[in-house]
Scaffold this motif. Structure first.
Motif, PDB file in Angstrom:
ATOM      1  N   ILE A  32       0.943  -1.206  -0.046  1.00  0.00           N
ATOM      2  CA  ILE A  32      -0.109   0.060  -0.002  1.00  0.00           C
ATOM      3  C   ILE A  32       0.866   1.278  -0.124  1.00  0.00           C
ATOM      4  O   ILE A  32       0.815   2.297  -0.798  1.00  0.00           O
ATOM      5  CB  ILE A  32      -0.820   0.075   1.296  1.00  0.00           C
ATOM      6  N   ALA A  33       1.815   1.213   0.951  1.00  0.00           N
ATOM      7  CA  ALA A  33       2.891   2.453   0.863  1.00  0.00           C
ATOM      8  C   ALA A  33       4.021   1.947   1.515  1.00  0.00           C
ATOM      9  O   ALA A  33       3.956   0.980   2.449  1.00  0.00           O
ATOM     10  CB  ALA A  33       2.003   3.642   1.870  1.00  0.00           C
ATOM     11  N   GLU A  34       5.208   2.616   1.450  1.00  0.00           N
ATOM     12  CA  GLU A  34       6.327   2.212   2.157  1.00  0.00           C
ATOM     13  C   GLU A  34       6.970   3.827   2.189  1.00  0.00           C
ATOM     14  O   GLU A  34       7.286   4.456   1.423  1.00  0.00           O
ATOM     15  CB  GLU A  34       7.356   1.544   1.152  1.00  0.00           C
ATOM     16  N   THR A  35       7.361   3.858   3.668  1.00  0.00           N
ATOM     17  CA  THR A  35       7.682   5.071   4.188  1.00  0.00           C
ATOM     18  C   THR A  35       8.997   5.090   4.948  1.00  0.00           C
ATOM     19  O   THR A  35       8.987   4.185   6.016  1.00  0.00           O
ATOM     20  CB  THR A  35       6.798   5.926   5.075  1.00  0.00           C
ATOM     21  N   TYR A  36      10.000   5.653   4.693  1.00  0.00           N
ATOM     22  CA  TYR A  36      11.101   5.874   5.681  1.00  0.00           C
ATOM     23  C   TYR A  36      11.121   7.078   6.379  1.00  0.00           C
ATOM     24  O   TYR A  36      10.828   8.250   6.001  1.00  0.00           O
ATOM     25  CB  TYR A  36      12.453   5.964   4.787  1.00  0.00           C
ATOM     26  N   ARG A  40      13.376   8.281  12.913  1.00  0.00           N
ATOM     27  CA  ARG A  40      13.341   7.100  13.834  1.00  0.00           C
ATOM     28  C   ARG A  40      14.248   6.068  13.035  1.00  0.00           C
ATOM     29  O   ARG A  40      14.560   5.144  13.957  1.00  0.00           O
ATOM     30  CB  ARG A  40      12.033   6.534  13.850  1.00  0.00           C
ATOM     31  N   ASP A  41      15.052   6.410  11.975  1.00  0.00           N
ATOM     32  CA  ASP A  41      15.760   5.683  11.375  1.00  0.00           C
ATOM     33  C   ASP A  41      14.990   4.228  11.231  1.00  0.00           C
ATOM     34  O   ASP A  41      15.383   3.144  11.301  1.00  0.00           O
ATOM     35  CB  ASP A  41      17.163   5.290  12.080  1.00  0.00           C
ATOM     36  N   SER A  42      13.774   4.300  10.608  1.00  0.00           N
ATOM     37  CA  SER A  42      12.807   3.197  10.581  1.00  0.00           C
ATOM     38  C   SER A  42      12.124   3.440   9.214  1.00  0.00           C
ATOM     39  O   SER A  42      11.665   4.379   8.740  1.00  0.00           O
ATOM     40  CB  SER A  42      11.942   3.360  11.852  1.00  0.00           C
ATOM     41  N   TRP A  43      12.016   2.142   8.799  1.00  0.00           N
ATOM     42  CA  TRP A  43      11.083   1.976   7.766  1.00  0.00           C
ATOM     43  C   TRP A  43       9.652   1.551   7.949  1.00  0.00           C
ATOM     44  O   TRP A  43       9.631   0.593   9.162  1.00  0.00           O
ATOM     45  CB  TRP A  43      11.600   0.831   6.827  1.00  0.00           C
ATOM     46  N   LYS A  44       8.665   1.796   7.336  1.00  0.00           N
ATOM     47  CA  LYS A  44       7.426   1.658   7.797  1.00  0.00           C
ATOM     48  C   LYS A  44       6.786   0.904   6.370  1.00  0.00           C
ATOM     49  O   LYS A  44       6.520   1.470   5.558  1.00  0.00           O
ATOM     50  CB  LYS A  44       6.359   2.374   8.445  1.00  0.00           C
ATOM     51  N   GLY A  53      -8.224  -5.237   6.089  1.00  0.00           N
ATOM     52  CA  GLY A  53      -6.955  -5.390   6.936  1.00  0.00           C
ATOM     53  C   GLY A  53      -5.628  -5.237   6.246  1.00  0.00           C
ATOM     54  O   GLY A  53      -5.457  -5.488   5.243  1.00  0.00           O
ATOM     55  N   GLN A  54      -4.744  -4.975   7.121  1.00  0.00           N
ATOM     56  CA  GLN A  54      -3.399  -4.510   6.813  1.00  0.00           C
ATOM     57  C   GLN A  54      -2.280  -5.231   7.816  1.00  0.00           C
ATOM     58  O   GLN A  54      -2.503  -5.515   8.940  1.00  0.00           O
ATOM     59  CB  GLN A  54      -3.279  -3.113   6.713  1.00  0.00           C
ATOM     60  N   ILE A  55      -1.074  -5.301   7.183  1.00  0.00           N
ATOM     61  CA  ILE A  55       0.025  -5.682   8.076  1.00  0.00           C
ATOM     62  C   ILE A  55       0.841  -4.302   8.013  1.00  0.00           C
ATOM     63  O   ILE A  55       1.268  -4.100   6.934  1.00  0.00           O
ATOM     64  CB  ILE A  55       0.842  -6.813   7.614  1.00  0.00           C
ATOM     65  N   GLU A  56       1.499  -4.001   9.152  1.00  0.00           N
ATOM     66  CA  GLU A  56       2.305  -2.855   9.312  1.00  0.00           C
ATOM     67  C   GLU A  56       3.896  -3.607   9.507  1.00  0.00           C
ATOM     68  O   GLU A  56       3.943  -3.892  10.618  1.00  0.00           O
ATOM     69  CB  GLU A  56       1.946  -1.881  10.077  1.00  0.00           C
ATOM     70  N   LEU A  57       4.765  -3.499   8.805  1.00  0.00           N
ATOM     71  CA  LEU A  57       5.849  -4.029   8.888  1.00  0.00           C
ATOM     72  C   LEU A  57       6.935  -2.901   9.127  1.00  0.00           C
ATOM     73  O   LEU A  57       7.110  -1.951   8.283  1.00  0.00           O
ATOM     74  CB  LEU A  57       6.425  -4.787   7.652  1.00  0.00           C
ATOM     75  N   PHE A  58       7.505  -3.053  10.183  1.00  0.00           N
ATOM     76  CA  PHE A  58       8.479  -1.905  10.852  1.00  0.00           C
ATOM     77  C   PHE A  58       9.958  -2.262  10.903  1.00  0.00           C
ATOM     78  O   PHE A  58      10.165  -3.422  11.384  1.00  0.00           O
ATOM     79  CB  PHE A  58       8.045  -1.335  12.169  1.00  0.00           C
ATOM     80  N   SER A  59      10.899  -1.394  10.768  1.00  0.00           N
ATOM     81  CA  SER A  59      12.213  -1.742  11.070  1.00  0.00           C
ATOM     82  C   SER A  59      12.580  -0.630  12.188  1.00  0.00           C
ATOM     83  O   SER A  59      12.226   0.497  12.230  1.00  0.00           O
ATOM     84  CB  SER A  59      13.246  -1.719  10.066  1.00  0.00           C
ATOM     85  N   PHE A  60      13.271  -0.962  13.181  1.00  0.00           N
ATOM     86  CA  PHE A  60      13.646   0.070  14.175  1.00  0.00           C
ATOM     87  C   PHE A  60      15.263  -0.611  14.571  1.00  0.00           C
ATOM     88  O   PHE A  60      15.428  -1.735  14.760  1.00  0.00           O
ATOM     89  CB  PHE A  60      12.866  -0.185  15.657  1.00  0.00           C
ATOM     90  N   PRO A  61      16.258   0.363  14.629  1.00  0.00           N
ATOM     91  CA  PRO A  61      17.555  -0.164  15.002  1.00  0.00           C
ATOM     92  C   PRO A  61      17.560  -0.766  16.210  1.00  0.00           C
ATOM     93  O   PRO A  61      17.090  -0.155  17.252  1.00  0.00           O
ATOM     94  CB  PRO A  61      18.357   1.323  14.923  1.00  0.00           C
ATOM     95  N   ASP A  62      18.273  -1.828  16.430  1.00  0.00           N
ATOM     96  CA  ASP A  62      18.482  -2.400  17.768  1.00  0.00           C
ATOM     97  C   ASP A  62      17.253  -2.822  18.469  1.00  0.00           C
ATOM     98  O   ASP A  62      17.309  -2.867  19.816  1.00  0.00           O
ATOM     99  CB  ASP A  62      19.314  -1.753  18.747  1.00  0.00           C
TER     100      ASP A  62
END
Length: 128
Positions: A32-36, A40-44, A53-62
């Motif tokens: 649907i969307a990809e956001t940096y 937060r140095d984070s991808w969503k 419904g949706q899945i939100e996939l996040f990256s967070f350092p450490d």
């Protein structure tokens, strides 16, 4: 409360590129969307789940790992409805995903099985 459905499930992954490939290419979920988010140095990554419904996939350092087995508190698993569990199992296995043997839900009589995402999150295929 006047709930109308489930909007999303949020997951934090250890390796964003690996998990993005798994959810979009292996499982075939649509982006649907990809956001940096620089602050937060984070991808969503927002992914559409067929049927709503949706899945939100996040990256967070450490981000610390979360225990998921055996039967730890918190999210137990995420289940996807499929019309034919055996066919979906075979499809995942052809894509290199290890899938547990089929089981029968003793309450509903429906077939189901489990597999894991790249971070070990238990995912379920449930025949609906």
């Amino acid at each position: 409360m006047d709930f109308h459905g489930l909007h999303h499930v949020a997951l934090i992954c250890a390796d964003y590129p690996r998990s993005k490939v798994f959810y979009t290419e292996t499982l075939g979920l649509q982006v649907i969307a990809e956001t940096y988010r620089d602050a937060r140095d984070s991808w969503k990554l927002d992914l559409a789940v067929p049927g709503g419904g949706q899945i939100e996939l996040f990256s967070f350092p450490d981000a610390p790992p979360r225990p998921s087995r055996p039967e730890a508190q918190g999210l137990r698993h995420l289940a996807f409805v499929v019309p034919d569990v055996a066919a979906a199992k075979a499809d995942l296995e052809e894509r290199g995903v290890a899938v547990e043997p089929l089981r029968i839900d003793e309450i509903t009589g429906k077939r189901f099985t489990f597999f894991q995402d790249p971070d070990g999150l238990p995912l379920e295929l449930y025949e609906g």
